[in-house]
Design an enzyme around this catalytic site. Structure first.
Site, short mmCIF file in Angstrom:
data_model
loop_
_atom_site.label_atom_id
_atom_site.label_comp_id
_atom_site.label_asym_id
_atom_site.label_seq_id
_atom_site.Cartn_x
_atom_site.Cartn_y
_atom_site.Cartn_z
N CYS A 126 -10.72 22.74 82.39
CA CYS A 126 -10.55 23.64 81.26
C CYS A 126 -10.06 25.04 81.68
O CYS A 126 -9.59 25.81 80.86
CB CYS A 126 -11.84 23.75 80.47
SG CYS A 126 -12.45 22.14 80.01
N HIS A 139 -11.94 29.96 76.43
CA HIS A 139 -11.85 28.50 76.35
C HIS A 139 -12.66 28.04 75.15
O HIS A 139 -13.76 28.53 74.90
CB HIS A 139 -12.40 27.88 77.64
CG HIS A 139 -12.50 26.40 77.55
ND1 HIS A 139 -11.46 25.63 77.08
CD2 HIS A 139 -13.52 25.53 77.83
CE1 HIS A 139 -11.82 24.36 77.09
NE2 HIS A 139 -13.06 24.28 77.54
N ASN A 141 -12.10 20.81 71.70
CA ASN A 141 -11.92 21.21 73.10
C ASN A 141 -10.73 20.43 73.69
O ASN A 141 -10.80 19.21 73.80
CB ASN A 141 -13.22 20.91 73.86
CG ASN A 141 -13.14 21.25 75.34
OD1 ASN A 141 -12.08 21.56 75.87
ND2 ASN A 141 -14.27 21.17 76.01
#
Ligand code: UT7
Length: 325
Positions: free
Chosen positions: A113, A252, A282
């Protein structure tokens, strides 16, 4: 050292949308649980025929157009991804072929990520030192291909998409500081156990569903808050700035509760946080990338304003980039 900034942005989100209501029909979950625990309402899912490089190419084309550059003007392509088209070659090479970017050197960055921030940091070095002129940095993921659609603790979280920026020399502003960190002792908290050299694909792997993402959500949550806040603080210090000097934080997008805790620790107001988690979930390396691209396209970030990107992911890895517009 040359000043390096963002000179073009692009995004691609697959057409198909999977809502929380759709997930309620697939696993034992509820819109209420997903919304309150994560802030996610829906996510985009790539078509069977779309690979990560296809998503990346579409975002890259838009970024090139926005930068008013041709594919041949690009001399570096980095794709940040944990869902490459193939084990080899690099997804960036597929993107190069799709674009016809003949003069580019191409490689992938695997930093989960935080991948987009890692890739930007690498490209920054190349351009600042004059090795490259224009770099395409793409965060692209088809997480649906490594998601266990029978595991309610993870399948409600992830989505597919791609965000791209062109980095090049700028006269003023640009990247003010970068910071990257990792802790390889914590690989067990978030990983895809099989499909690599340690445990190649086999019938047993498939039966045990070891080819999908496994996560100790609670543990990851705590470390995510601490390390993202720390990464932001270190990047601020390196840029000789205070939180009050920063206009936007683009974190993020793993969990709204993580985002709120990080922005509070760093001293940001809610209105300064750019979010796309509700509509995208996500998307690993594509999350920070698309959120940045969307904020730019929505004209949120004005000339002279300062933006903090901050991310965290499997590895564990984390990082932050501070950019002046
Ligand atoms: O992107 C890279 C890094 N990733 C992250 O940063 C993610 C970090 N972790 C998280 O975001 C959160 O830990 C999750 C969203 C994954 C989970 O939220 P949580 O508040 O930590 O929930 P939990 O895992 O502690 O589970 C609480 C309960 C459990 O039930 P019991 O044992 O209390 O009866 C779970 O079984 O919620 C249950 N549960 C669900 N219930 C309905 C877990 N998933 C679901 C679900 N629907 N989808």
């Amino acid at each position: 050292m040359k000043k390096v900034g963002i000179i073009g942005v692009g995004e691609y989100l697959p057409e198909k949308i999977l809502t929380n209501a759709d997930l309620e029909k697939m696993v034992e979950t509820s819109d209420e649980w997903i919304t309150t625990r994560t802030g996610i309402k829906e996510r985009h899912i790539a078509a069977k025929t779309e690979a990560t490089s296809d998503l990346a190419t579409r975002a890259a084309r838009e970024a090139l157009k926005d930068a008013d550059l041709k594919a041949e003007d690009i001399d570096l392509i980095i794709v940040a991804t944990v869902t490459p088209d193939m084990q080899l070659p690099a997804t960036a090479c597929f993107v190069q072929a799709n674009l016809g970017a003949k003069k580019a050197m191409c490689f992938d960055v695997s930093a989960a990520c935080a991948g987009f921030i890692y890739a930007m940091t690498v490209a920054h070095q190349f351009i600042a030192r004059g090795t490259c002129k224009n770099a395409l940095i793409i965060g692209a993921e088809k997480l649906s291909s490594i998601t266990d659609w029978q595991d309610r603790s993870t399948c409600v979280l992830f989505g597919d998409g791609a965000g791209a920026v062109v980095l090049g020399e700028v006269k003023s502003g640009g990247i003010l500081s970068t910071y990257l960190g990792s802790d390889g002792h914590l690989t067990g908290l978030l990983n895809v156990p099989a499909g690599g050299s340690r445990q190649p694909f086999s019938k047993e792997v498939m039966e045990k569903r070891q080819n999908f993402i496994k996560m100790e959500g609670n543990e990851v949550f705590k470390i995510a808050v601490m390390s993202m806040a720390e990464a932001g603080q270190i990047a601020l210090k390196k840029a000789d700035l205070k939180c009050q000097d920063v206009n936007w934080i683009i974190p993020h997008q793993a969990n709204l509760r993580i985002i709120n805790a990080v922005s509070k620790r760093l001293g940001f107001a809610n209105a300064q946080v750019y979010l796309n988690i509700e509509k995208c979930g996500n998307m690993s390396s594509a999350s920070t990338a698309t959120a940045l691209v969307e904020a730019v396209k929505a004209d949120k970030i004005k000339k002279g304003e300062v933006v903090m990107l901050v991310a965290f992911g499997a590895g564990l890895v984390w990082g932050s980039v501070i950019i002046k517009w």
